[in-house]
Design a protein around this motif. Structure first.
Motif, mmCIF file in Angstrom:
data_model
loop_
_atom_site.group_PDB
_atom_site.id
_atom_site.type_symbol
_atom_site.label_atom_id
_atom_site.label_comp_id
_atom_site.label_asym_id
_atom_site.label_seq_id
_atom_site.Cartn_x
_atom_site.Cartn_y
_atom_site.Cartn_z
ATOM 1 N N GLU A 163 46.190 33.400 57.901
ATOM 2 C CA GLU A 163 45.899 34.826 58.077
ATOM 3 C C GLU A 163 44.401 35.070 58.240
ATOM 4 O O GLU A 163 43.990 35.875 59.064
ATOM 5 N N GLY A 164 43.595 34.370 57.475
ATOM 6 C CA GLY A 164 42.142 34.532 57.571
ATOM 7 C C GLY A 164 41.599 34.138 58.924
ATOM 8 O O GLY A 164 40.741 34.825 59.481
ATOM 9 N N GLU A 211 51.973 18.709 52.284
ATOM 10 C CA GLU A 211 51.054 19.699 52.838
ATOM 11 C C GLU A 211 51.763 20.515 53.904
ATOM 12 O O GLU A 211 52.901 20.237 54.271
ATOM 13 N N GLU A 212 51.057 21.511 54.401
ATOM 14 C CA GLU A 212 51.462 22.215 55.602
ATOM 15 C C GLU A 212 50.447 21.870 56.680
ATOM 16 O O GLU A 212 49.264 21.677 56.392
ATOM 17 N N ASN A 253 50.273 28.481 63.833
ATOM 18 C CA ASN A 253 51.628 28.076 63.440
ATOM 19 C C ASN A 253 51.530 27.306 62.140
ATOM 20 O O ASN A 253 50.675 26.423 62.011
ATOM 21 N N ARG A 254 52.396 27.626 61.202
ATOM 22 C CA ARG A 254 52.452 26.898 59.933
ATOM 23 C C ARG A 254 53.665 25.983 59.973
ATOM 24 O O ARG A 254 54.793 26.450 60.103
ATOM 25 N N ILE A 255 53.414 24.700 59.860
ATOM 26 C CA ILE A 255 54.487 23.711 59.893
ATOM 27 C C ILE A 255 54.599 23.114 58.493
ATOM 28 O O ILE A 255 53.756 22.310 58.082
ATOM 29 N N PRO A 256 55.610 23.548 57.736
ATOM 30 C CA PRO A 256 55.731 23.101 56.345
ATOM 31 C C PRO A 256 56.367 21.716 56.227
ATOM 32 O O PRO A 256 56.942 21.190 57.182
ATOM 33 N N HIS A 278 47.872 27.334 49.833
ATOM 34 C CA HIS A 278 46.720 27.926 50.514
ATOM 35 C C HIS A 278 46.961 28.181 52.005
ATOM 36 O O HIS A 278 46.149 28.835 52.653
ATOM 37 N N ALA A 279 48.038 27.659 52.549
ATOM 38 C CA ALA A 279 48.272 27.697 53.996
ATOM 39 C C ALA A 279 48.337 29.122 54.549
ATOM 40 O O ALA A 279 47.740 29.430 55.586
ATOM 41 N N SER A 280 49.058 29.999 53.864
ATOM 42 C CA SER A 280 49.206 31.372 54.340
ATOM 43 C C SER A 280 47.855 32.088 54.381
ATOM 44 O O SER A 280 47.512 32.742 55.370
#
Length: 165
Positions: free
Chosen positions: A78-79, A110-111, A90-93, A72-74
């Motif tokens: 984006e939303g 999680e991210e 920033n998305r930190i995987p 769901h992170a992307s």
């Protein structure tokens, strides 16, 4: 023994000067707060981040932290940007979150979403996340940004539709 006494005396003078400087700094800081707050005494740390006493600076840049499953992170990142709620996410995987849920210790992959926005958008971010996040109780927390490159801070304000930076 004369050398050690001399060093001890020098140490005492240095400690005394440090204490004097600390007291002076504290008194000066308090005086600035009183003068800046229309003679109201504002002793909380939060008042240092406010433009006037009791009125938060809603254009202040803040960082938000949200954990989410990778699936769901992307969509969430984006939303938030598309809705104008964040200038950047920033998305930190690859983080592992360990937490207590319904009396049981859980661990999930999680991210971490780290977003930059302004204080005025915090409640809207929380509401949007509640409506779009797969968790019943998602992590959504904010922290004030105390300093940064002014051009970047101005961009965050502009990108979130906030004109008063």
């Amino acid at each position: 023994t004369r050398t050690s006494t001399s060093h001890h005396h020098h140490y005492n003078i240095t400690v005394h000067r440090i204490k004097q400087a600390t007291v002076f700094y504290s008194i000066t800081s308090l005086a600035l707060l009183i003068l800046g707050c229309g003679n109201q005494i504002a002793l909380s740390k939060a008042s240092l981040n406010e433009n006037t006493c009791g009125t938060p600076d809603m254009s202040q840049v803040v960082t938000g932290f949200i954990t989410a499953p990778a699936s769901h992170a992307s969509k969430l990142a984006e939303g938030l940007v598309q809705q104008g709620l964040a200038a950047c996410v920033n998305r930190i995987p690859g983080i592992q979150s360990t937490y207590l849920w319904k009396g049981k210790v859980e661990t999930d992959s999680e991210e971490l979403l780290m977003l930059k926005t302004v204080k005025a958008k915090e409640d809207s971010v929380i509401l949007w996340i509640q409506q779009n996040h797969p968790y019943d109780t998602p992590e959504v927390i904010f922290s004030s940004v105390h300093n940064g490159m002014q051009a970047y801070l101005d961009w965050v304000s502009s990108a979130t539709g906030n004109t008063g930076s």
